[in-house]
Design a protein around this motif. Sequence first.
Motif, PDB file in Angstrom:
ATOM      1  N   ALA A 265      19.700  46.172 -22.190  1.00 45.78           N
ATOM      2  CA  ALA A 265      19.770  47.507 -21.976  1.00 45.78           C
ATOM      3  C   ALA A 265      18.625  48.394 -21.350  1.00 45.78           C
ATOM      4  CB  ALA A 265      20.217  48.365 -23.638  1.00 45.78           C
ATOM      5  N   ASN A 492      27.562  46.020 -22.019  1.00 41.09           N
ATOM      6  CA  ASN A 492      26.520  46.458 -21.197  1.00 41.09           C
ATOM      7  C   ASN A 492      26.981  45.963 -19.768  1.00 41.09           C
ATOM      8  OD1 ASN A 492      25.129  43.661 -21.038  1.00 41.09           O
ATOM      9  ND2 ASN A 492      23.919  44.959 -19.718  1.00 41.09           N
ATOM     10  N   THR A 541      25.022  50.897 -20.945  1.00 38.77           N
ATOM     11  CA  THR A 541      25.662  50.526 -22.122  1.00 38.77           C
ATOM     12  C   THR A 541      26.609  51.243 -22.729  1.00 38.77           C
ATOM     13  OG1 THR A 541      23.905  51.728 -23.361  1.00 38.77           O
ATOM     14  CG2 THR A 541      23.474  49.408 -23.065  1.00 38.77           C
TER      15      THR A 541
END
Length: 579
Positions: A265, A492, A541
């Motif tokens: 992330a 993601n 994300t």
Amino acid sequence: MILRVGNASGFYGDRFDAVREMLTGGELDVLTGDYLAELTMLILGRDLLKDPAAGYAKTFLRQMEEGLGLAHERGVKIVANAGGLNPAGLADALRALAERLGVPVRVAHVEGDRLPPRLGVLAANAYLGGGGIAACLAAGADVVVTGRVTDAALVTGPAQWFFGWRPDDPDWHDKMAGAVVAGHVLECGTQATGGNYAFFTEHGADGPEGLGGPDGPDGPYRLRRPGFPLAELHADGTAVITKHPGTGGFVDTGTVTAQLLYETAGARYAGPDVTARLDTVRLTQDGPDRVRIDGVRGEAPPPTLKAGLCRLGGFRNEVVFVLTGLDIEAKAALVRAQVEDALGKSRPQQVSWELVRTDRPDAPTEETASALLRLVVRDQDREAVGRAVTGAAIEPALASYPGFHVTAPPGRGAPYGVFESAYVPAGEVAHTAVLPDGTRVPVPVPERTRPLEPVPEPPLPEPPPVPAGPVRRAPLGRVAGARSGDKGGDANVGVWVRGEPAWRWLVHTLTVDRFRALLPETSELPVERHVLPRLRALNFTVTGLLGEGVASQARFDPQAKALGEWLRSRRLDIPEELL
């Protein structure tokens, strides 16, 4: 000194022959294998319910029929998380196998990741670091099997042992962060050597000779069988990602960038050993099939460990209606109304419909003239998704739209799983190394910790973002690569480009609002953007896109594996200079 760590498995079901290929294909000091994923833990949990001696990856044990002897002959250590929910059971099975084969190897295992039982939870496991692996290797283990550890721990453990890194070293966090980054690149196997790569057509994936043409590392179809990756680690935490000579696939800064973005992330990539700063990673092409990783900085890890909880979510059933030719929308509306009426009071708790327009006008084949209407039902009661749904879906077969048929008759309904993330204080987890002689050694928790905080978005690069000149409507993928994946119910998407002008354009253009506009399925969901300038990458994300996780199969692409490719196919105005 150089520590050569290779990988032979990226998931439970990866190429079986990879262990032999890696052990015989070139120099190696440690061979690792990653067998565990969220869905795998659920599968192993169900195995353990049926047989208390099960709960580990049986494929690994079969691979060791040949692998133990090969590794012993070549002096290669084996480290794998194939122990799953029963690392002690796998260690015992390996000892029995070694005795039967006459191979004098010392086997150790790591345990303590399993958390106390929770109501309705099949498996609850904390993600451990590499300290237990290091302790086993230091005690002379030839094979170390673990339960749930972080994927990167399969590399940080051997690195600590080999180089003698200690937590009181002044550069401990930086060296460990370098090993974490190398481990993250290796963990998914051939994804680092050209597998699942956005720009695969630039590397011998097509050509006039077809799939029957020449193969091999320099042939036009070298991606048919990519070699598995290895990392050459140095004592200062730097590494070179490469592969054995003569194997297929390729390693370049693009394949390594793609893997660094996979299932991560923000700039802080937290783990039990260290928090690695992905915004400090520097990649350099170091020759053919060699990418140097340096500059990585690390910080103290968080005071808590991530844990994964796997439980049964209920029961699920699915019916796919085939709609062919004209009036697709009207046909879908008719059968949907009929099924909904038939369900009546027996309607399951969750009922979802999705019309997939795979049909084409004036199609040359019946299949390409057909669309798919997908019905998915879920309920806590198996009967609610079984006979009632079967009757509601099939009884209208002679009273519905013209051309009525389904891809397969509905079954009785099957259980589905749910994955949840939780966090537990590191001091509450009994991380333990069980040495080859049976001695149990507690692994201490880090003395220094740091709560995890997001890194603010850096200033956008100048000069102005859009190169002067005309623009053309084109797919984003003409200039950008992407790789996507899942973490529980979240997805993601990492997006990167390969030049400074393209980076200036991307970072100014692909905002959260533009991302949502390009991927309408995300428009109502929380989306965060993370900027990684050194990688010329953005990482998005998307919270909740995957419902309750891969095992719940809440979405057509339940692991978001192709979400990035959908994004790359979307069109927007791109400066012609970049195209």
